[in-house]
Design a protein around this motif. Structure first.
Motif, PDB file in Angstrom:
ATOM      1  N   THR A 386       0.850  -1.192   0.000  1.00 16.19           N
ATOM      2  CA  THR A 386       0.000   0.000   0.000  1.00 16.19           C
ATOM      3  C   THR A 386       0.878   1.231   0.000  1.00 16.19           C
ATOM      4  O   THR A 386       1.732   1.389   0.878  1.00 16.19           O
ATOM      5  N   ASP A 387       0.714   2.094  -0.975  1.00 16.09           N
ATOM      6  CA  ASP A 387       1.430   3.363  -1.040  1.00 16.09           C
ATOM      7  C   ASP A 387       0.891   4.278   0.065  1.00 16.09           C
ATOM      8  O   ASP A 387      -0.326   4.476   0.161  1.00 16.09           O
ATOM      9  N   TYR A 388       1.784   4.812   0.886  1.00 24.99           N
ATOM     10  CA  TYR A 388       1.331   5.660   1.995  1.00 24.99           C
ATOM     11  C   TYR A 388       0.512   6.845   1.498  1.00 24.99           C
ATOM     12  O   TYR A 388      -0.380   7.346   2.195  1.00 24.99           O
ATOM     13  N   ARG A 389       0.775   7.304   0.269  1.00 29.16           N
ATOM     14  CA  ARG A 389       0.028   8.441  -0.268  1.00 29.16           C
ATOM     15  C   ARG A 389      -1.438   8.073  -0.507  1.00 29.16           C
ATOM     16  O   ARG A 389      -2.320   8.938  -0.446  1.00 29.16           O
ATOM     17  N   ALA A 390      -1.709   6.788  -0.775  1.00 34.94           N
ATOM     18  CA  ALA A 390      -3.093   6.359  -0.974  1.00 34.94           C
ATOM     19  C   ALA A 390      -3.880   6.496   0.325  1.00 34.94           C
ATOM     20  O   ALA A 390      -5.064   6.875   0.313  1.00 34.94           O
ATOM     21  N   ILE A 391      -3.234   6.220   1.454  1.00 33.43           N
ATOM     22  CA  ILE A 391      -3.890   6.384   2.756  1.00 33.43           C
ATOM     23  C   ILE A 391      -4.178   7.859   3.001  1.00 33.43           C
ATOM     24  O   ILE A 391      -5.298   8.252   3.351  1.00 33.43           O
ATOM     25  N   LEU A 392      -3.154   8.682   2.804  1.00 37.34           N
ATOM     26  CA  LEU A 392      -3.328  10.113   3.013  1.00 37.34           C
ATOM     27  C   LEU A 392      -4.357  10.685   2.053  1.00 37.34           C
ATOM     28  O   LEU A 392      -5.179  11.533   2.419  1.00 37.34           O
ATOM     29  N   GLY A 393      -4.320  10.224   0.813  1.00 39.38           N
ATOM     30  CA  GLY A 393      -5.268  10.720  -0.175  1.00 39.38           C
ATOM     31  C   GLY A 393      -6.705  10.408   0.202  1.00 39.38           C
ATOM     32  O   GLY A 393      -7.603  11.246   0.031  1.00 39.38           O
ATOM     33  N   GLU A 394      -6.934   9.197   0.728  1.00 40.82           N
ATOM     34  CA  GLU A 394      -8.286   8.842   1.148  1.00 40.82           C
ATOM     35  C   GLU A 394      -8.743   9.708   2.318  1.00 40.82           C
ATOM     36  O   GLU A 394      -9.893  10.150   2.376  1.00 40.82           O
ATOM     37  N   VAL A 395      -7.818   9.987   3.244  1.00 36.77           N
ATOM     38  CA  VAL A 395      -8.147  10.875   4.369  1.00 36.77           C
ATOM     39  C   VAL A 395      -8.470  12.272   3.861  1.00 36.77           C
ATOM     40  O   VAL A 395      -9.460  12.900   4.282  1.00 36.77           O
ATOM     41  N   LEU A 396      -7.660  12.775   2.932  1.00 39.47           N
ATOM     42  CA  LEU A 396      -7.881  14.120   2.414  1.00 39.47           C
ATOM     43  C   LEU A 396      -9.220  14.230   1.697  1.00 39.47           C
ATOM     44  O   LEU A 396      -9.923  15.239   1.818  1.00 39.47           O
ATOM     45  N   GLN A 397      -9.576  13.212   0.947  1.00 47.22           N
ATOM     46  CA  GLN A 397     -10.827  13.285   0.188  1.00 47.22           C
ATOM     47  C   GLN A 397     -12.057  13.026   1.057  1.00 47.22           C
ATOM     48  O   GLN A 397     -13.053  13.736   0.958  1.00 47.22           O
ATOM     49  N   LYS A 398     -11.991  12.036   1.922  1.00 44.39           N
ATOM     50  CA  LYS A 398     -13.170  11.674   2.714  1.00 44.39           C
ATOM     51  C   LYS A 398     -13.345  12.527   3.967  1.00 44.39           C
ATOM     52  O   LYS A 398     -14.474  12.769   4.405  1.00 44.39           O
ATOM     53  N   ARG A 399     -12.231  12.961   4.564  1.00 43.96           N
ATOM     54  CA  ARG A 399     -12.321  13.653   5.844  1.00 43.96           C
ATOM     55  C   ARG A 399     -11.973  15.142   5.762  1.00 43.96           C
ATOM     56  O   ARG A 399     -12.398  15.927   6.610  1.00 43.96           O
ATOM     57  N   CYS A 400     -11.184  15.514   4.766  1.00 45.89           N
ATOM     58  CA  CYS A 400     -10.713  16.901   4.703  1.00 45.89           C
ATOM     59  C   CYS A 400     -11.296  17.688   3.537  1.00 45.89           C
ATOM     60  O   CYS A 400     -10.911  18.841   3.309  1.00 45.89           O
ATOM     61  N   GLY A 401     -12.177  17.080   2.785  1.00 48.56           N
ATOM     62  CA  GLY A 401     -12.885  17.803   1.740  1.00 48.56           C
ATOM     63  C   GLY A 401     -12.120  18.074   0.478  1.00 48.56           C
ATOM     64  O   GLY A 401     -12.541  18.909  -0.341  1.00 48.56           O
ATOM     65  N   ALA A 402     -10.993  17.395   0.266  1.00 55.13           N
ATOM     66  CA  ALA A 402     -10.234  17.606  -0.967  1.00 55.13           C
ATOM     67  C   ALA A 402     -10.959  16.976  -2.143  1.00 55.13           C
ATOM     68  O   ALA A 402     -11.609  15.936  -2.009  1.00 55.13           O
ATOM     69  N   GLY A 403     -10.881  17.600  -3.293  1.00 53.66           N
ATOM     70  CA  GLY A 403     -11.470  17.040  -4.502  1.00 53.66           C
ATOM     71  C   GLY A 403     -10.448  16.166  -5.195  1.00 53.66           C
ATOM     72  O   GLY A 403     -10.061  15.118  -4.705  1.00 53.66           O
ATOM     73  N   SER A 404      -9.972  16.623  -6.323  1.00 48.79           N
ATOM     74  CA  SER A 404      -8.917  15.917  -7.034  1.00 48.79           C
ATOM     75  C   SER A 404      -7.619  15.990  -6.241  1.00 48.79           C
ATOM     76  O   SER A 404      -7.298  17.008  -5.625  1.00 48.79           O
ATOM     77  N   LEU A 405      -6.860  14.895  -6.268  1.00 50.37           N
ATOM     78  CA  LEU A 405      -5.581  14.847  -5.556  1.00 50.37           C
ATOM     79  C   LEU A 405      -4.392  15.130  -6.474  1.00 50.37           C
ATOM     80  O   LEU A 405      -3.247  15.004  -6.061  1.00 50.37           O
ATOM     81  N   SER A 406      -4.669  15.533  -7.714  1.00 53.35           N
ATOM     82  CA  SER A 406      -3.581  15.704  -8.676  1.00 53.35           C
ATOM     83  C   SER A 406      -2.587  16.765  -8.258  1.00 53.35           C
ATOM     84  O   SER A 406      -1.401  16.685  -8.596  1.00 53.35           O
ATOM     85  N   THR A 407      -3.042  17.772  -7.522  1.00 59.01           N
ATOM     86  CA  THR A 407      -2.140  18.828  -7.056  1.00 59.01           C
ATOM     87  C   THR A 407      -1.318  18.354  -5.875  1.00 59.01           C
ATOM     88  O   THR A 407      -0.116  18.616  -5.792  1.00 59.01           O
ATOM     89  N   VAL A 408      -1.954  17.628  -4.953  1.00 57.67           N
ATOM     90  CA  VAL A 408      -1.268  17.202  -3.731  1.00 57.67           C
ATOM     91  C   VAL A 408      -0.329  16.027  -4.001  1.00 57.67           C
ATOM     92  O   VAL A 408       0.822  16.017  -3.558  1.00 57.67           O
ATOM     93  N   PHE A 409      -0.817  15.025  -4.718  1.00 56.24           N
ATOM     94  CA  PHE A 409      -0.023  13.827  -5.006  1.00 56.24           C
ATOM     95  C   PHE A 409       0.008  13.583  -6.513  1.00 56.24           C
ATOM     96  O   PHE A 409      -0.774  12.774  -7.053  1.00 56.24           O
ATOM     97  N   PRO A 410       0.873  14.279  -7.237  1.00 54.83           N
ATOM     98  CA  PRO A 410       0.925  14.141  -8.695  1.00 54.83           C
ATOM     99  C   PRO A 410       1.143  12.688  -9.121  1.00 54.83           C
ATOM    100  O   PRO A 410       2.013  11.987  -8.599  1.00 54.83           O
ATOM    101  N   GLY A 411       0.321  12.244 -10.055  1.00 57.12           N
ATOM    102  CA  GLY A 411       0.497  10.916 -10.617  1.00 57.12           C
ATOM    103  C   GLY A 411      -0.068   9.777  -9.798  1.00 57.12           C
ATOM    104  O   GLY A 411       0.012   8.619 -10.219  1.00 57.12           O
ATOM    105  N   LEU A 412      -0.665  10.064  -8.647  1.00 59.13           N
ATOM    106  CA  LEU A 412      -1.207   8.993  -7.815  1.00 59.13           C
ATOM    107  C   LEU A 412      -2.565   8.548  -8.343  1.00 59.13           C
ATOM    108  O   LEU A 412      -3.475   9.364  -8.512  1.00 59.13           O
ATOM    109  N   ALA A 413      -2.700   7.264  -8.588  1.00 60.34           N
ATOM    110  CA  ALA A 413      -3.989   6.725  -9.028  1.00 60.34           C
ATOM    111  C   ALA A 413      -4.939   6.678  -7.839  1.00 60.34           C
ATOM    112  O   ALA A 413      -4.556   6.281  -6.730  1.00 60.34           O
ATOM    113  N   ALA A 414      -6.158   7.099  -8.040  1.00 57.17           N
ATOM    114  CA  ALA A 414      -7.141   7.129  -6.961  1.00 57.17           C
ATOM    115  C   ALA A 414      -7.454   5.713  -6.491  1.00 57.17           C
ATOM    116  O   ALA A 414      -7.724   4.820  -7.291  1.00 57.17           O
ATOM    117  N   THR A 415      -7.382   5.499  -5.185  1.00 56.98           N
ATOM    118  CA  THR A 415      -7.720   4.209  -4.597  1.00 56.98           C
ATOM    119  C   THR A 415      -8.531   4.440  -3.319  1.00 56.98           C
ATOM    120  O   THR A 415      -8.386   5.474  -2.663  1.00 56.98           O
TER     121      THR A 415
END
Length: 424
Positions: A386-415
């Motif tokens: 598991t890529d640690y960025r996938a964990i952070l990305g899920e937290v950012l989207q579900k809990r912190c209201g982030a939309g697209s993660l392309s700015t925060v984690f360039p190239g990360l596939a949504a999981t």
């Protein structure tokens, strides 16, 4: 007891620009103004919006945390075969399931595990692993492998929302801000609310300095006046909080030491409603090449005891407010599967991430377990599935209201792995 690291790369002290560093009396305000100007233009480019999400707390376990000692894969026969001296006995584990159990030193967190607000993800790693403390932490805090980004992922995260407070991004501790905050978005750094002030200005002369700063910027262009106003507002806020004093709620008892003190200050800021969005805290000394110890004594047991007590006190202190907080632990790498001749473990790869918060799907270990069989290891290390960025990305989207993660984690596939619930 801690032993010195014998590896070629010692864990670096966190670096980065911060408001605390910049506030060096009146002369510093001009430098802050330039930084604030860059911040404004960056946020307009990102299309920043008002923030309504969780407070994200990132606890960095610097030095290479041994997740295999904390969240123990007792159901994998290779675990005890590789760790005959330091393996945690199955009978001593807390909340064991068919595969995993918690180190007994995690007892203070057991009620939160049982309540489903404390959980873990195992076999977490980076896209390009390295056993160098410096390189691994630098890449983890940049969080943009394969891209030209040179800012930190927390800086990019803060850039997604409009600046409403000087405390939006805050590092709490005795060091400098981590490189995850590096970039155009100005952040705060402090040891404590009570000690925060203009650098070099004592309490006796504080009012004179504040009057002078206000007078200097009266009628000045916004690019100069706004940072000065923000600075004065920050010191006024901490001054008011210091005057009120602080007593942890609900019988919370923080352990003495840097971690307990830092988390108490974070809880204080959360409850004060100062506009905190992301807080960073460091807790080092995990580089256990020798003398890791056994389940009932030693270096790892002592460190996990302090960690568990501090996290339990933090959650207890916040009480209902913990529903709007998500805490995640990160470390630059895990440790090797096989113990060494010195009763320790050398630098490895895959690791465990701990999560605490009202939105955490806890009471279980998430992730895909690759096993510790010899053929499944990567150079003797636990494979990171598991890529640690996938964990952070899920937290950012579900809990912190982030939309697209392309700015925060360039190239990360949504999981989505289900480590947190969506904020209602």
């Amino acid at each position: 007891m801690s032993a010195p690291c014998t590896c070629p790369h010692e864990t670096p002290a966190p670096t980065g620009m911060s408001r605390r560093t910049l506030l060096r009396g009146a002369a510093a305000v001009a430098g802050l103004a330039a930084l604030e100007s860059t911040t404004l233009s960056t946020r307009l480019a990102f299309g920043a919006t008002a923030y309504t999400g969780d407070v994200l707390v990132v606890l960095s376990l610097r030095g290479g945390f041994d997740g295999l000692s904390c969240v123990v894969p007792h159901g994998d026969p290779a675990y005890y075969a590789n760790r005959p001296g330091i393996g945690v006995p199955k009978a001593a584990l807390l909340a064991p399931d068919a595969m995993f159990g918690l180190h007994p030193a995690m007892a203070p967190l057991l009620p939160f595990w049982q309540a489903g607000t404390f959980g873990a993800v195992h076999a977490v790693g980076q896209a390009s692993p390295t056993r160098s403390h410096f390189s691994a932490m630098e890449e983890m805090e940049r969080a943009a492998p394969g891209s030209s980004a040179r800012t930190g992922w927390l800086d990019r995260t803060l850039g997604l929302s409009a600046a409403t407070s000087a405390f939006q991004g805050t590092y709490v501790g005795s060091g400098g801000s981590p490189s995850a905050f590096a970039g155009p978005v100005a952040e705060m750094a402090m040891r404590s609310v009570d000690s925060f002030s203009l650098s070099g200005v004592d309490a006796k002369n504080r009012a004179r300095w504040e009057t002078a700063l206000k007078a200097m910027h009266d009628g000045a262009p916004p690019v100069l006046a706004a940072p000065a106003a923000t600075t004065l507002a920050a010191t006024a806020t901490t001054g008011a909080l210091a005057a009120q004093g602080y007593a942890p709620a609900n019988g919370a008892a923080y352990p003495s030491g840097g971690l307990g003190s830092a988390l108490k200050e974070v809880a204080r800021l959360v409850k004060a409603g100062v506009g905190l969005q992301a807080a960073a805290v460091d807790y080092g000394d995990w580089d256990m090449h020798a003398g890791l110890g056994r389940a009932d004594s030693g270096w790892m047991r002592d460190k996990l005891t302090e960690l568990s007590r501090a996290l339990a006190a933090f959650a207890t202190d916040l009480g209902p407010a913990m529903s709007g907080v998500t805490l995640v632990t990160l470390s630059e790498f895990g440790r090797r599967v096989k113990e060494n001749a010195s009763g320790g473990v050398d630098h490895g790869h895959g690791n465990a991430v701990l999560m605490l918060g009202g939105g955490v799907v806890g009471g279980r270990v998430h992730g895909t377990w690759p096993t510790l069989a010899a053929g499944a290891l990567v150079g003797g290390d636990l494979r990171g599935t598991t890529d640690y960025r996938a964990i952070l990305g899920e937290v950012l989207q579900k809990r912190c209201g982030a939309g697209s993660l392309s700015t925060v984690f360039p190239g990360l596939a949504a999981t989505t792995s289900g480590v947190v619930r969506a904020r209602s």
